[in-house]
Design an enzyme around this catalytic site. Sequence first.
Site, PDB file in Angstrom:
ATOM      1  N   ASN A   3      56.874  17.435 -34.423  1.00 47.92           N
ATOM      2  CA  ASN A   3      57.619  16.199 -34.673  1.00 47.92           C
ATOM      3  C   ASN A   3      58.040  15.599 -33.348  1.00 47.92           C
ATOM      4  O   ASN A   3      58.289  16.332 -32.388  1.00 47.92           O
ATOM      5  CB  ASN A   3      58.874  16.503 -35.511  1.00 47.92           C
ATOM      6  CG  ASN A   3      59.697  15.247 -35.794  1.00 47.92           C
ATOM      7  OD1 ASN A   3      59.146  14.192 -36.134  1.00 47.92           O
ATOM      8  ND2 ASN A   3      61.012  15.348 -35.649  1.00 47.92           N
ATOM      9  N   HIS A  16      61.075  13.260 -31.742  1.00 46.26           N
ATOM     10  CA  HIS A  16      62.434  12.827 -32.063  1.00 46.26           C
ATOM     11  C   HIS A  16      62.999  12.067 -30.856  1.00 46.26           C
ATOM     12  O   HIS A  16      62.868  12.535 -29.717  1.00 46.26           O
ATOM     13  CB  HIS A  16      63.300  14.052 -32.377  1.00 46.26           C
ATOM     14  CG  HIS A  16      64.679  13.681 -32.817  1.00 46.26           C
ATOM     15  ND1 HIS A  16      64.950  13.150 -34.065  1.00 46.26           N
ATOM     16  CD2 HIS A  16      65.861  13.723 -32.168  1.00 46.26           C
ATOM     17  CE1 HIS A  16      66.238  12.902 -34.159  1.00 46.26           C
ATOM     18  NE2 HIS A  16      66.811  13.243 -33.022  1.00 46.26           N
ATOM     19  N   SER A  65      61.987  14.083 -27.491  1.00 46.99           N
ATOM     20  CA  SER A  65      61.570  15.486 -27.536  1.00 46.99           C
ATOM     21  C   SER A  65      60.456  15.634 -28.564  1.00 46.99           C
ATOM     22  O   SER A  65      60.493  15.017 -29.624  1.00 46.99           O
ATOM     23  CB  SER A  65      62.733  16.383 -27.984  1.00 46.99           C
ATOM     24  OG  SER A  65      63.892  16.194 -27.194  1.00 46.99           O
ATOM     25  N   ASP A  83      65.264  18.886 -37.103  1.00 45.28           N
ATOM     26  CA  ASP A  83      65.169  18.603 -35.664  1.00 45.28           C
ATOM     27  C   ASP A  83      65.567  19.817 -34.818  1.00 45.28           C
ATOM     28  O   ASP A  83      66.045  19.658 -33.687  1.00 45.28           O
ATOM     29  CB  ASP A  83      66.023  17.376 -35.286  1.00 45.28           C
ATOM     30  CG  ASP A  83      65.582  16.120 -36.025  1.00 45.28           C
ATOM     31  OD1 ASP A  83      64.382  15.965 -36.281  1.00 45.28           O
ATOM     32  OD2 ASP A  83      66.466  15.294 -36.354  1.00 45.28           O
TER      33      ASP A  83
HETATM   34  C1  GAR Z   1      59.944   6.669 -32.953  1.00 43.72           C
HETATM   35  O1  GAR Z   1      60.886   6.226 -32.008  1.00 43.72           O
HETATM   36  C2  GAR Z   1      60.204   8.109 -33.320  1.00 43.72           C
HETATM   37  O2  GAR Z   1      60.668   8.903 -32.243  1.00 43.72           O
HETATM   38  C3  GAR Z   1      61.271   7.964 -34.360  1.00 43.72           C
HETATM   39  O3  GAR Z   1      60.882   6.848 -35.115  1.00 43.72           O
HETATM   40  C4  GAR Z   1      60.131   5.957 -34.293  1.00 43.72           C
HETATM   41  C5  GAR Z   1      58.815   5.663 -34.983  1.00 43.72           C
HETATM   42  O4  GAR Z   1      58.101   4.650 -34.315  1.00 43.72           O
HETATM   43  N1  GAR Z   1      61.382   9.146 -35.169  1.00 43.72           N
HETATM   44  C6  GAR Z   1      62.525   9.556 -35.709  1.00 43.72           C
HETATM   45  O5  GAR Z   1      63.572   8.974 -35.586  1.00 43.72           O
HETATM   46  C7  GAR Z   1      62.393  10.842 -36.508  1.00 43.72           C
HETATM   47  N2  GAR Z   1      63.692  11.303 -36.923  1.00 43.72           N
HETATM   48  P1  GAR Z   1      56.539   4.473 -34.572  1.00 43.72           P
HETATM   49  O6  GAR Z   1      56.341   4.340 -36.080  1.00 43.72           O
HETATM   50  O7  GAR Z   1      56.203   3.201 -33.849  1.00 43.72           O
HETATM   51  O8  GAR Z   1      55.841   5.671 -34.012  1.00 43.72           O
END
Ligand code: GAR
Length: 196
Positions: free
Chosen positions: A107, A109, A136, A145
């Site tokens: 994942n 995060h 991370s 997480d």
């Molecule tokens: C990213 O910033 C990712 O790190 C976050 O959502 C966004 C997705 O963007 N993930 C979380 O918050 C997971 N808890 P994307 O769809 O453009 O990759």
Amino acid sequence: MKRVAILISGGGSNMVSLVDSMVGEHPGRPCLVLSNVPGAGGLEKAKARGIATAVVDHKPFGRDRDGFEAALNTVLEQAQPDVICLAGFMRVLTEGFTAKWAGKVLNIHPSLLPKYKGLNTHARAIAAGDALAGCSVHEVTAELDGGPILGQAQVEIRPDDTADALAARVLPLEHKLYPAVLERFLQGDHRPITLP
Ligand code: GAR
């Protein structure tokens, strides 16, 4: 070649960075992009890249997380992934799912874990007066997480930062970090890396 399934909920920019990295000598190839949101923008980006896509909408399952995960598992089992990358996948997975795929799920995060598990990570880092923020990549376990960290990248928080401005500076780092970690992970190297 290792088969990599990517789970998304939104725009899928991290998914695109992973897919675009899996070329040439790279040990992985994308086998499926799966979304829990029917209209997720990332689905079209995956289709445009010739990757199989699927949707398992969580909404009809209501609070039935086991039912939702059983449907996810049916689709994933058909795709036979060696590794599953959560890339902006915004559903919490239960121990039933994480145990079934143990050691195979990564994942990304948007915080320097173990700080700021869960949501609103950038706003919380700014509110805490932190000097640094970042992202991370970690192995997914039953603890939200909380699995072993495989890589991190950091940026300085500016005095006038907003959560949106900070997120916009962290996202390009996510796009570098996740492919770098995935390639090493597929090669069997689980030692954490720090970018840049
Ligand atoms: C990213 O910033 C990712 O790190 C976050 O959502 C966004 C997705 O963007 N993930 C979380 O918050 C997971 N808890 P994307 O769809 O453009 O990759």
